[in-house]
Design an enzyme around this catalytic site. Structure first.
Site, short mmCIF file in Angstrom:
data_model
loop_
_atom_site.label_atom_id
_atom_site.label_comp_id
_atom_site.label_asym_id
_atom_site.label_seq_id
_atom_site.Cartn_x
_atom_site.Cartn_y
_atom_site.Cartn_z
N HIS A 348 0.61 -1.24 0.16
CA HIS A 348 -0.13 0.01 0.12
C HIS A 348 0.90 1.22 0.08
O HIS A 348 0.18 2.49 -0.08
CB HIS A 348 -0.95 0.14 1.06
CG HIS A 348 -2.12 -0.72 1.20
ND1 HIS A 348 -3.20 -0.76 0.60
CD2 HIS A 348 -2.15 -2.17 1.76
CE1 HIS A 348 -3.97 -1.64 0.53
NE2 HIS A 348 -3.36 -2.80 1.46
N LYS A 527 -8.05 14.03 4.57
CA LYS A 527 -7.28 12.75 4.63
C LYS A 527 -6.10 12.90 5.56
O LYS A 527 -6.24 13.99 6.31
CB LYS A 527 -6.26 12.78 3.25
CG LYS A 527 -5.58 14.06 2.73
CD LYS A 527 -5.25 13.87 1.36
CE LYS A 527 -5.93 13.84 0.15
NZ LYS A 527 -6.29 12.71 -0.41
N ARG A 528 -5.25 11.76 6.04
CA ARG A 528 -4.50 11.90 7.08
C ARG A 528 -3.53 13.29 6.60
O ARG A 528 -3.20 13.57 5.36
CB ARG A 528 -3.43 10.83 7.22
CG ARG A 528 -4.05 9.41 7.46
CD ARG A 528 -4.52 9.97 8.88
NE ARG A 528 -3.29 10.07 9.79
CZ ARG A 528 -3.01 9.19 10.99
NH1 ARG A 528 -3.93 8.22 11.22
NH2 ARG A 528 -1.85 9.17 11.61
N LYS A 533 1.10 14.50 1.18
CA LYS A 533 -0.21 14.85 0.51
C LYS A 533 -0.27 16.23 0.35
O LYS A 533 -1.22 16.84 -0.21
CB LYS A 533 -1.17 14.44 1.63
CG LYS A 533 -1.38 12.75 1.73
CD LYS A 533 -2.33 12.34 2.85
CE LYS A 533 -2.15 10.89 3.22
NZ LYS A 533 -2.65 10.19 2.05
N THR A 635 -8.40 6.80 -2.12
CA THR A 635 -9.59 6.14 -2.33
C THR A 635 -10.77 7.21 -2.17
O THR A 635 -11.78 7.22 -2.74
CB THR A 635 -9.84 5.17 -1.33
OG1 THR A 635 -9.58 5.49 0.00
CG2 THR A 635 -9.51 3.78 -1.76
N LYS A 639 -14.63 8.52 -3.94
CA LYS A 639 -15.55 8.85 -3.47
C LYS A 639 -16.05 10.26 -3.95
O LYS A 639 -17.29 10.53 -4.16
CB LYS A 639 -15.57 8.84 -1.73
CG LYS A 639 -15.10 7.52 -1.27
CD LYS A 639 -14.71 7.57 0.07
CE LYS A 639 -13.79 6.14 0.48
NZ LYS A 639 -12.96 6.35 1.47
#
Ligand code: NBG
Length: 791
Positions: A348, A527-528, A533, A635, A639
């Site tokens: 992952h 998100k985290r 990110k 993911t 969504k």
């Protein structure tokens, strides 16, 4: 089941299961009574499923995962059993508000982020597809920490989801295994035997996971650590009360907390114990079931597909070899081949710090026999592959990624790009030796939770337009294509989005006293919190925009609400600085009377599955802005697209595939691709060059440096600025200008209301491929070799 039946069942449970009188029952009592009434319905499907599996002698899927981020279960169960109307009517009849009752349920946060939520989506899809499966994990007493802010800083508190009665689980007192650690390995009568010197009991708790239309339910079996013996009565009688309870406390430590980090190792020994604990208990359970059904050991791979969700359960390789070879006498080579026939591994992340390594010393002291077997497995691999240039341990560390690879018959990545990068980078050598082993299974999300139940307005419109089969066959969303030019459809589509935005605005006002304009663009990054990110890229652009608006307050600005949410690992200092910076920036910008009507910044605390369900249906723009090559898949991106929020993003992870499907015109692409990122990093001084070239970027950094957002402590963000203008490993500065331009393209597109709604609707119509049902079908044919059953 009619509403009247359900109502009767709720009252029965309230009275006889809870011993509570309807006149005095609390919200919590009603919610538990409803949950038990719904649970009764799902137990039937659960039994049907396990009977059908046994009767067919079917192969089962075993999904081993440290994390299952399941969130709330009541609404999922009601939706999948198609009891929405009955539940609403029954609750209304009892004078209760269905929404409040459903929201009373704690959000079970037994995971950190994408990896754990994926496991939960997979469990639901496996049941929907009628595939016999067990999820195996840990029943953490405290899930992921609860986040709040104090003066903008993240504060962590323990999550207490289990202090409330957990209505969905069944304790299996008959399913207990003794798990050992430490001790020594001896030869006894020609056999190798491991005598551990510490032991705890793994106790099973089962939660049924119901699929679409209640046709099938699988089991999520979570292990709880318990002491072998109760407490020490001798010591207790001597008055040593604390000491008497010590063994119990120690044993329970193993399932006490979820490690709040998805990228670095912490509490090494305890973490390794957790991994071995749940993996070994699960394998013991799998073999027990197999043997009880009369299977011959050599046939194990025909009956059990064991998926390792990342390297956390990678110890399954040596443990299964040990169970087959040491405990059941299978020759070593055959034991390795049999284990490999069962095992497969999902990677992952390529982030080096997340590829687990355990020191050989720790392994040898905690799992001495496993360390020997790892050496034997390595030697066997070397004998098969004389040209090999890779070993399972190096520099005194065991490499769990390599070990999982060598012990698996298939290894998969989670998006096309990620899988290619796996082949080129971390597993290049192993891929050369085993060119057929790596496969791709692009992630997906369950449409039942992420569209049908999270977004009832859009769901109703879709059902009115193309019928209701899309809920279990998401690619049918393609059939919306002709409606994308139908003004009536687009009006209804836009009305659904607007109503969702009004709901969110009302909730923000009620919950946090924030006022936002539902007609502004809702720009969401949830998100985290992690440097790769790049939440800090987003906040830099926000600061630059604020400055531009201030300089020209009468300009034609498109109003925006920037919404952030996400948790930082407690030990990840820089990520926590980013949170604080965003909160500080929000304080200043939201109070600015000049820019106020155009720009708001909100950081919502305690991001979890339930908050995502609230935010995603109301989002206009989805921020997926990671440094290319770093986000394995994402993911959340799926969504948002499904719920009609176009992406602003880089060519990273599954963004690439989303853009291919929704069309380049319906996606705001910017920034360097993975190859360009590598090349750029080699440029000395890349950050300084980027800053010098863009006055907006230098202006934004200057505001941070001079303390505009931290007037009481001007140098608060010195470290952040130094990082960005120095090493800037994640290339925030180098991508800034392209990001700014993409944001302005998004503004222009949003200002054209008709164009925007078409773009949003295109995202919905073309995202059907991102269903986790499609992903699971891929695993079934490419990896597991299992077929669905017909109950
Ligand atoms: C995460 C990746 C995401 C990916 C999910 C699910 C970990 C270790 N990895 O990009 O960062 O979508 O896994 O595959 O949590």
């Amino acid at each position: 089941m009619t509403a009247a039946d359900l109502r009767a069942s709720i009252l029965r449970h309230l009275t006889y299961s809870l011993g509570s009188d309807a006149d005095h029952a609390t919200q919590h009592d009603w919610r538990i009574a409803l949950s038990l009434a719904v649970r009764d319905r799902l137990v039937e499907s659960w039994f049907t499923a396990s009977r059908a599996t046994r009767a067919a002698g079917a192969k089962r899927v075993y999904y081993l995962s440290m994390e299952f981020l399941i969130g709330r279960l009541l609404e999922d169960a009601i939706v999948n059993l198609r009891l929405e109307d009955e539940a609403r009517e029954a609750l209304n009849g009892l004078g209760l508000d269905p929404v409040t009752v459903i929201q009373d349920e704690p959000d079970a946060a037994l995971g950190n982020g994408g990896l754990g939520r994926l496991a939960a989506c997979f469990m639901e899809s496996l049941s929907t597809l009628c595939v016999p499966a067990f999820g195996y994990g840990i029943r953490y007493e405290h899930g992921l920490f609860r986040q709040s802010f104090e003066e903008g800083r993240q504060v962590e508190a323990p999550e207490e989801w289990l202090t409330q009665y957990h209505a969905w689980e069944f304790e299996r007192r008959d399913v207990r295994f003794k798990m050992c650690f430490g001790g020594e390995v001896v030869e006894e009568g020609g056999k190798t035997v491991w005598h551990g010197d510490q032991a705890v009991m793994a106790q099973a708790f089962d939660t049924p996971i119901i699929g679409w239309q209640g046709r099938w339910a699988n089991t999520l079996r979570l292990w709880s650590a318990q002491p072998l013996h109760g407490f020490d009565l001798d010591r207790f009688n001597r008055g040593e009360y604390a000491a008497a309870a010590e063994p119990e406390a120690l044993a329970r430590t193993i399932s006490r907390v979820l490690y709040p980090d998805d990228t670095t190792e912490q509490g090494k020994e305890l973490r390794l114990k957790q991994e071995y604990f749940f993996t070994a208990a699960s394998l013991r359970d799998i073999l027990r079931r197999f043997e009880a059904e009369g299977g011959q050991l050599a046939d194990l791979p025909k009956r059990a597909a064991i998926q390792l969700n990342d390297t956390h359960p990678a110890i399954a390789g040596p443990e299964l070899v040990r169970l087959l070879h040491d405990e059941r006498g299978m020759p070593l080579d055959q034991a390795i081949a049999t284990a490999r026939g069962c095992l497969s591994y999902t990677n992952h992340t390529l982030m080096p710090e997340a590829l687990e390594r355990w020191s050989e010393g720790l392994m040898r002291s905690l799992l001495p026999r496993h360390m020997q077997l790892i050496e034997r497995i390595d030697a066997a691999h070397a004998a098969e592959q004389p040209s090999r240039n890779v070993s399972l341990s190096s520099d005194g560390e065991v490499r769990m990624g390599e070990m999982a690879f060598v012990m698996a018959h298939k290894v998969n990545g989670v998006s096309a790009l990620h899988t290619d990068l796996m082949k080129q980078t971390v597993f290049a050598e192993l891929h050369r030796l085993h060119p057929d082993r790596i496969v791709n299974e692009t992630n997906g999300v369950t449409p039942r939770r992420w569209l049908l139940s999270a977004n009832p307005r859009l769901s109703a419109l879709i059902t009115d337009t193309i019928g209701e089969d899309w809920a279990h066959d998401l690619e049918q969303l393609e059939r919306l294509e002709p409606s994308l030019t139908d003004p009536a459809f687009l009006d209804a589509y836009a009305a659904a989005k607007r109503a969702n935005k009004v709901d969110l605005s009302d909730w923000l006002a009620a919950e946090y006293g924030l006022s936002v304009d539902p007609d502004a663009m809702f720009d969401v990054q949830i998100k985290r919190i992690h440097e790769y990110k790049r939440q800090h890229l987003n906040i830099l652009e926000t600061i630059a925009l604020w400055r531009d608006i201030k300089a020209n307050p009468d300009g034609d600005w498109v109003p925006r609400v920037k919404i952030f949410a996400g948790k930082a690992a407690p030990g990840y200092f820089f990520a926590k600085e980013i949170i604080r910076l965003i909160n500080d920036v929000a304080t200043v910008i939201n109070a600015d009377p000049v820019t106020n009507k155009y720009l708001k910044v909100i950081f919502l605390p305690n991001y979890n599955v339930s908050l995502a369900e609230r935010l995603i249906p109301a989002a206009d723009l989805s921020e997926q802005i990671s440094t290319a090559g770093k986000e394995a898949s994402g993911t959340g991106n799926m969504k948002f697209a499904l719920n009609g929020a176009p992406t602003i993003g880089t060519l990273d992870g599954a963004n690439v595939e989303i853009r291919d499907r929704v069309g380049a015109r319906n996606f705001f692409l910017f920034g360097m691709n993975a190859d360009e990122v590598e090349a750029r990093r080699a440029v000395p001084d890349h950050a300084r060059q980027a800053i010098a070239a863009d006055p907006r970027l230098s202006g934004a950094l200057m505001e941070i440096s001079r303390g505009t957002f931290s007037p009481a402590e001007r140098h608060r963000y010195r470290g952040v600025v130094a990082n960005l203008s120095g090493d800037d490993y994640f290339l925030v500065c180098s991508d800034f200008t392209a990001y700014w331009d993409a944001q302005r393209r998004a503004d222009a597109a949003f200002a054209d209301a008709d164009g925007w709604r078409r773009m949003a609707a295109c995202n919905t119509a073309r995202s059907g491929w991102f269903s986790s049902d499609r992903t699971i079908r891929g695993y079934m044919s490419d990896i597991w070799g299992v077929a669905p059953l017909d109950p």
